[in-house]
Write an enzyme that holds these catalytic residues in place. Sequence first.
Site, PDB file in Angstrom:
ATOM      1  N   ASN A 250       0.808  -1.414  -0.060  1.00 33.43           N
ATOM      2  CA  ASN A 250       0.037   0.139  -0.045  1.00 33.43           C
ATOM      3  C   ASN A 250       0.950   1.256   0.073  1.00 33.43           C
ATOM      4  OD1 ASN A 250      -0.519   1.776   2.458  1.00 33.43           O
ATOM      5  ND2 ASN A 250       0.131   0.055   3.383  1.00 33.43           N
TER       6      ASN A 250
ATOM      7  N   ASN B 261      -2.520   7.261  16.617  1.00 33.00           N
ATOM      8  CA  ASN B 261      -1.261   7.051  15.923  1.00 33.00           C
ATOM      9  C   ASN B 261      -1.093   8.600  15.357  1.00 33.00           C
ATOM     10  OD1 ASN B 261      -0.072   6.632  12.998  1.00 33.00           O
ATOM     11  ND2 ASN B 261       0.453   5.002  14.317  1.00 33.00           N
TER      12      ASN B 261
ATOM     13  N   CYS C  89       7.971   8.206   8.675  1.00 37.07           N
ATOM     14  CA  CYS C  89       7.740   9.263   7.898  1.00 37.07           C
ATOM     15  C   CYS C  89       8.775  10.366   7.569  1.00 37.07           C
ATOM     16  CB  CYS C  89       6.236  10.022   8.436  1.00 37.07           C
ATOM     17  SG  CYS C  89       6.330  10.461  10.166  1.00 37.07           S
TER      18      CYS C  89
ATOM     19  N   ILE D 205       6.388  -4.124  13.563  1.00 37.67           N
ATOM     20  CA  ILE D 205       7.106  -3.355  12.753  1.00 37.67           C
ATOM     21  C   ILE D 205       6.074  -2.577  11.734  1.00 37.67           C
ATOM     22  CG2 ILE D 205       9.105  -4.794  12.275  1.00 37.67           C
ATOM     23  CD1 ILE D 205       8.123  -5.985   9.790  1.00 37.67           C
TER      24      ILE D 205
HETATM   25  C1  LIG Z   1      -3.452   0.201   4.278  1.00 36.13           C
HETATM   26  C2  LIG Z   1      -2.613   0.515   5.438  1.00 36.13           C
HETATM   27  C3  LIG Z   1      -2.496   1.706   6.018  1.00 36.13           C
HETATM   28  C4  LIG Z   1      -1.509   1.830   7.057  1.00 36.13           C
HETATM   29  N1  LIG Z   1      -1.594   3.017   7.769  1.00 36.13           N
HETATM   30  C5  LIG Z   1      -0.710   3.341   8.872  1.00 36.13           C
HETATM   31  C6  LIG Z   1      -0.790   4.468   9.460  1.00 36.13           C
HETATM   32  O1  LIG Z   1      -1.537   5.364   9.291  1.00 36.13           O
HETATM   33  N2  LIG Z   1       0.229   4.625  10.679  1.00 36.13           N
HETATM   34  C7  LIG Z   1       1.274   3.717  10.950  1.00 36.13           C
HETATM   35  O2  LIG Z   1       1.839   3.714  11.909  1.00 36.13           O
HETATM   36  N3  LIG Z   1       1.048   2.279  10.326  1.00 36.13           N
HETATM   37  C8  LIG Z   1      -0.008   2.108   9.488  1.00 36.13           C
HETATM   38  N4  LIG Z   1      -0.026   1.217   8.554  1.00 36.13           N
HETATM   39  C9  LIG Z   1       1.106  -0.006   8.955  1.00 36.13           C
HETATM   40  C10 LIG Z   1       0.351  -1.107   9.980  1.00 36.13           C
HETATM   41  O3  LIG Z   1      -0.182  -0.487  11.029  1.00 36.13           O
HETATM   42  C11 LIG Z   1       1.436  -2.229  10.332  1.00 36.13           C
HETATM   43  O4  LIG Z   1       2.404  -1.852  10.967  1.00 36.13           O
HETATM   44  C12 LIG Z   1       1.730  -3.026   8.989  1.00 36.13           C
HETATM   45  O5  LIG Z   1       0.793  -3.297   8.104  1.00 36.13           O
HETATM   46  C13 LIG Z   1       2.131  -4.452   9.508  1.00 36.13           C
HETATM   47  O6  LIG Z   1       1.186  -5.427   9.957  1.00 36.13           O
HETATM   48  P1  LIG Z   1       0.101  -6.482   9.374  1.00 36.13           P
HETATM   49  O7  LIG Z   1       1.044  -7.276   8.338  1.00 36.13           O
HETATM   50  O8  LIG Z   1      -0.660  -7.070  10.381  1.00 36.13           O
HETATM   51  O9  LIG Z   1      -0.794  -5.585   8.390  1.00 36.13           O
HETATM   52  C14 LIG Z   1      -0.743   0.891   7.385  1.00 36.13           C
HETATM   53  C15 LIG Z   1      -0.988  -0.466   6.927  1.00 36.13           C
HETATM   54  C16 LIG Z   1      -1.768  -0.421   5.805  1.00 36.13           C
HETATM   55  C17 LIG Z   1      -1.907  -1.813   5.304  1.00 36.13           C
END
Ligand SMILES: Cc1cc2nc3c(=O)[nH]c(=O)nc-3n(C[C@H](O)[C@H](O)[C@H](O)COP(=O)(O)O)c2cc1C
Length: 304
Positions: A68, A98, A129, A191
């Site tokens: 993404n 967040n 970021c 992570i």
């Molecule tokens: C569509 C999407 C949007 C995300 N937006 C944020 C965000 O706004 N802030 C953040 O710290 N992480 C964001 N993440 C990261 C997730 O919180 C997470 O760290 C990452 O996807 C790994 O975990 P997962 O494999 O369980 O999804 C986003 C992930 C996805 C897939």
Amino acid sequence: MDFRVDLGGLKLTNPIMTASGTFGYGLEFKPYGNLEELGAIVVKGLSLRPRQGNPMPRIVETPCGMLNAIGLQNIGVEKFLLEKLPLLPWKTTPVVVNLYAQSAEEFSDLTRVLSSEEGVGALEVNISCPNVKEGGLQFGQDPQAAFKVVNMLKKHAGSKPVIVKLSPNVADIKVIAKTVESAGADIISLINTIGGMAVDIHTRKPCITNVFGGLSGPAIKPVALKMVYEVCKTVKIPVIGLGGISNTQDILEFILVGASAVQIGTASFTRPDKVFTLVKDLRVKVEELGIKSWDEFRGSLRLG
Ligand SMILES: Cc1cc2nc3c(=O)[nH]c(=O)nc-3n(C[C@H](O)[C@H](O)[C@H](O)COP(=O)(O)O)c2cc1C
């Protein structure tokens, strides 16, 4: 068994939290379960002002995961505090906000706004970021910048616990973990997504407009587990593990290597009720394995 966990000031009824960006502002998931049963609700990354995000397409499915580049689209902190937070069950379930900013000063302004809000249970700082004012390298990839931002943030956070969310896109995760701990972080989560790319041989174009994106989902779990293990061995503060968790076995693996709690991200895209069923299923799994307490199980990995 007592399912509660205490993350140094942030108290949860169970170790299952949602992951930022995969659970909207929480309210969108009300039709799929009882928000009050979750350990904590982590909302989409908020910035001082609303952001449009990147042009579409900005999500693509990849083998065992997804890529993404949403570009931190959000409604802005003011609107969140006015329209979303009052509707969330923050009295029973901590709401973790967040934070997204592009300079250390912007991070402190955001923190000041949030630190006096009763309904905010903790702040989670997304340091993946770009530090736009100082060259654009991510805060999370530059120990000095990470130290500065966490240190500054702690000064304005008041009594709110500060969770620092680490980027896996670094050479040595232990260095940055140690740095943010010394800067005053109360908790570390990791992570965030792993940098990746997908292309289409028919159109000869990148699959997402931004070209690069962040990989998440089961594909990243072994990487996440290794980093969580390394960080748990390095710091004394509580660690929240995430990355590719999709079932109760995954949750327990993260706790076994030392995590105090976990977050569920991409799995909520496969089933919107996923996080609610995991809370129920975890009790069954813990019983099945004869786990007596989190203190006994956490970090009890046997080597050799
Ligand atoms: C569509 C999407 C949007 C995300 N937006 C944020 C965000 O706004 N802030 C953040 O710290 N992480 C964001 N993440 C990261 C997730 O919180 C997470 O760290 C990452 O996807 C790994 O975990 P997962 O494999 O369980 O999804 C986003 C992930 C996805 C897939």
